[in-house]
Design a protein around this motif. Structure first.
Motif, PDB file in Angstrom:
ATOM      1  N   ASP A 100       0.842  -1.199   0.000  1.00  0.00           N
ATOM      2  CA  ASP A 100       0.000   0.000   0.000  1.00  0.00           C
ATOM      3  C   ASP A 100       0.870   1.239   0.000  1.00  0.00           C
ATOM      4  O   ASP A 100       2.074   1.183   0.274  1.00  0.00           O
ATOM      5  CB  ASP A 100      -0.911  -0.014   1.239  1.00  0.00           C
ATOM      6  CG  ASP A 100      -2.167   0.804   1.042  1.00  0.00           C
ATOM      7  OD1 ASP A 100      -2.313   1.437  -0.022  1.00  0.00           O
ATOM      8  OD2 ASP A 100      -3.024   0.810   1.959  1.00  0.00           O
ATOM      9  N   HIS A 260      -7.999  -6.701   3.765  1.00  0.00           N
ATOM     10  CA  HIS A 260      -7.989  -5.286   4.162  1.00  0.00           C
ATOM     11  C   HIS A 260      -8.609  -4.419   3.074  1.00  0.00           C
ATOM     12  O   HIS A 260      -9.473  -3.564   3.359  1.00  0.00           O
ATOM     13  CB  HIS A 260      -6.553  -4.835   4.425  1.00  0.00           C
ATOM     14  CG  HIS A 260      -6.388  -3.357   4.484  1.00  0.00           C
ATOM     15  ND1 HIS A 260      -6.816  -2.596   5.550  1.00  0.00           N
ATOM     16  CD2 HIS A 260      -5.841  -2.479   3.585  1.00  0.00           C
ATOM     17  CE1 HIS A 260      -6.540  -1.320   5.327  1.00  0.00           C
ATOM     18  NE2 HIS A 260      -5.958  -1.215   4.146  1.00  0.00           N
ATOM     19  N   ARG A 263     -12.355  -4.862   2.849  1.00  0.00           N
ATOM     20  CA  ARG A 263     -13.052  -4.115   3.903  1.00  0.00           C
ATOM     21  C   ARG A 263     -13.169  -2.641   3.540  1.00  0.00           C
ATOM     22  O   ARG A 263     -14.217  -2.008   3.760  1.00  0.00           O
ATOM     23  CB  ARG A 263     -12.326  -4.279   5.242  1.00  0.00           C
ATOM     24  CG  ARG A 263     -12.483  -5.645   5.884  1.00  0.00           C
ATOM     25  CD  ARG A 263     -12.009  -5.622   7.335  1.00  0.00           C
ATOM     26  NE  ARG A 263     -10.592  -5.297   7.448  1.00  0.00           N
ATOM     27  CZ  ARG A 263      -9.617  -6.205   7.466  1.00  0.00           C
ATOM     28  NH1 ARG A 263      -9.905  -7.493   7.400  1.00  0.00           N
ATOM     29  NH2 ARG A 263      -8.354  -5.828   7.586  1.00  0.00           N
ATOM     30  N   LYS A 264     -12.107  -2.067   2.999  1.00  0.00           N
ATOM     31  CA  LYS A 264     -12.141  -0.649   2.618  1.00  0.00           C
ATOM     32  C   LYS A 264     -13.178  -0.399   1.525  1.00  0.00           C
ATOM     33  O   LYS A 264     -13.912   0.598   1.566  1.00  0.00           O
ATOM     34  CB  LYS A 264     -10.750  -0.218   2.125  1.00  0.00           C
ATOM     35  CG  LYS A 264      -9.700  -0.121   3.222  1.00  0.00           C
ATOM     36  CD  LYS A 264      -8.409   0.484   2.715  1.00  0.00           C
ATOM     37  CE  LYS A 264      -8.587   1.936   2.329  1.00  0.00           C
ATOM     38  NZ  LYS A 264      -7.285   2.571   1.977  1.00  0.00           N
ATOM     39  N   GLU A 267     -16.786  -0.581   2.907  1.00  0.00           N
ATOM     40  CA  GLU A 267     -17.172   0.613   3.654  1.00  0.00           C
ATOM     41  C   GLU A 267     -17.757   1.684   2.738  1.00  0.00           C
ATOM     42  O   GLU A 267     -18.503   2.552   3.188  1.00  0.00           O
ATOM     43  CB  GLU A 267     -15.964   1.170   4.413  1.00  0.00           C
ATOM     44  CG  GLU A 267     -15.495   0.290   5.568  1.00  0.00           C
ATOM     45  CD  GLU A 267     -14.185   0.783   6.157  1.00  0.00           C
ATOM     46  OE1 GLU A 267     -13.643   1.800   5.639  1.00  0.00           O
ATOM     47  OE2 GLU A 267     -13.688   0.157   7.122  1.00  0.00           O
ATOM     48  N   GLY A 280      -3.714   5.596   0.949  1.00  0.00           N
ATOM     49  CA  GLY A 280      -4.347   5.425   2.248  1.00  0.00           C
ATOM     50  C   GLY A 280      -3.933   6.511   3.209  1.00  0.00           C
ATOM     51  O   GLY A 280      -3.013   7.302   2.966  1.00  0.00           O
TER      52      GLY A 280
END
Length: 282
Positions: A100, A260, A263-264, A267, A280
């Motif tokens: 990331d 991860h 999940r982002k 959302e 990020g």
């Protein structure tokens, strides 16, 4: 100012609230998270005139601590910054996976984004027993579609039952796992007879040892290529394709960073925000 390479290695452990009632091999499940960063720091004994141990203070030390905390979020044992990654040999750099890119969104005067890398490893392969379907599992209705939690719970219950029956009903700190009791006993894990001291000489041969090859064997070329494509699609706002690729990685490899990013995206209902930059928040 002192140039330093910083690593934070706090031990994160999960203890049962009733650990006094649990067998020794099931009383805790320790995990290590490593945050690796390189930079400068102020060195000194801080806090008391009687204090003799050294403290390191700087933004780079704080970033190292932040990296260690983020290992839980990304689901990897090691996270390293681009500053640390740059110090590695070319061969080791190629083995690392770009995860990331983080920016300090609340600070307009912040420096360049921090890039996150990991060196993928499956440490549990060193002591995991090969999966075998027993008659008990068939009778109990064990299925390949069970969740990992269900499978772990089933094996744990059987292991506890055998431990209790094999120790004349003793169930607590005095209990000892018996041979063939199932699960992972302390004796089944790798032991280090003597801790290393001083400077350790680096050797390329270390990366060809059986243990290193074993913890890396599940990560094939297709794994890295698929993640790179998924990460590129994510950064380019093509979240529909990124979602399919991350879900495939999660299903086939149980990959932490893929979870991860899923999940982002969830959302935001799998739609990139209007101000999304692919970076990020640090």
């Amino acid at each position: 100012m002192l140039p330093v390479t910083i690593a934070t290695l706090p031990l994160r452990s999960t203890f049962f609230s009733t650990s006094t009632l649990a067998p020794p091999f099931f009383a805790h499940s320790p995990q290590l998270g490593f945050g690796l960063n390189a930079g400068v720091a102020v060195q000194g004994a801080i806090g008391s005139c009687r204090k003799i141990d050294v403290t390191y203070i700087s933004e780079h030390v704080n970033n190292s601590d932040a990296l260690e905390s983020m290992t839980q979020k990304y689901g990897v044992p090691v996270l390293m910054s681009n500053s640390f990654h740059y110090l590695l040999s070319e061969k080791r750099q190629k083995e690392c996976r770009f995860i990331d890119r983080l920016c300090d969104l609340g600070n307009e005067e912040a420096n360049d984004p921090m890039e996150l890398y990991t060196w993928d490893m499956d440490i549990e392969r060193l002591w995991k027993e090969p999966k075998r379907t027993t008659n008990d599992e068939v009778a109990a209705g064990s299925s390949p579609f069970e969740t990992r939690f269900q499978q772990t719970a089933r094996r744990t219950i059987r292991a506890i039952s055998r431990t209790v029956s094999g120790n004349n009903g003793v169930f607590g700190p005095d209990a000892r796992p018996t041979k063939g009791s199932g699960g992972v006993s302390r004796d089944g894990r790798k032991k280090m007879e003597r801790l290393p001291t001083g400077i350790l000489n680096y050797s390329e041969a270390e990366f060809h040892k059986e243990e290193i090859l074993k913890i890396r064997e599940r990560y094939d070329a297709q794994f890295f290529e698929t993640f790179d494509r998924a990460r590129t699609c994510f950064g380019q706002r093509s979240w529909r394709r990124a979602r399919r690729l991350f879900e495939d990685l999660t299903l086939r490899y149980d990959d932490g960073p893929s979870k991860h990013f899923l999940r982002k995206m969830k959302e935001n209902d799998y739609l990139p925000p209007a101000d999304f930059t692919g970076c990020g928040d640090l």
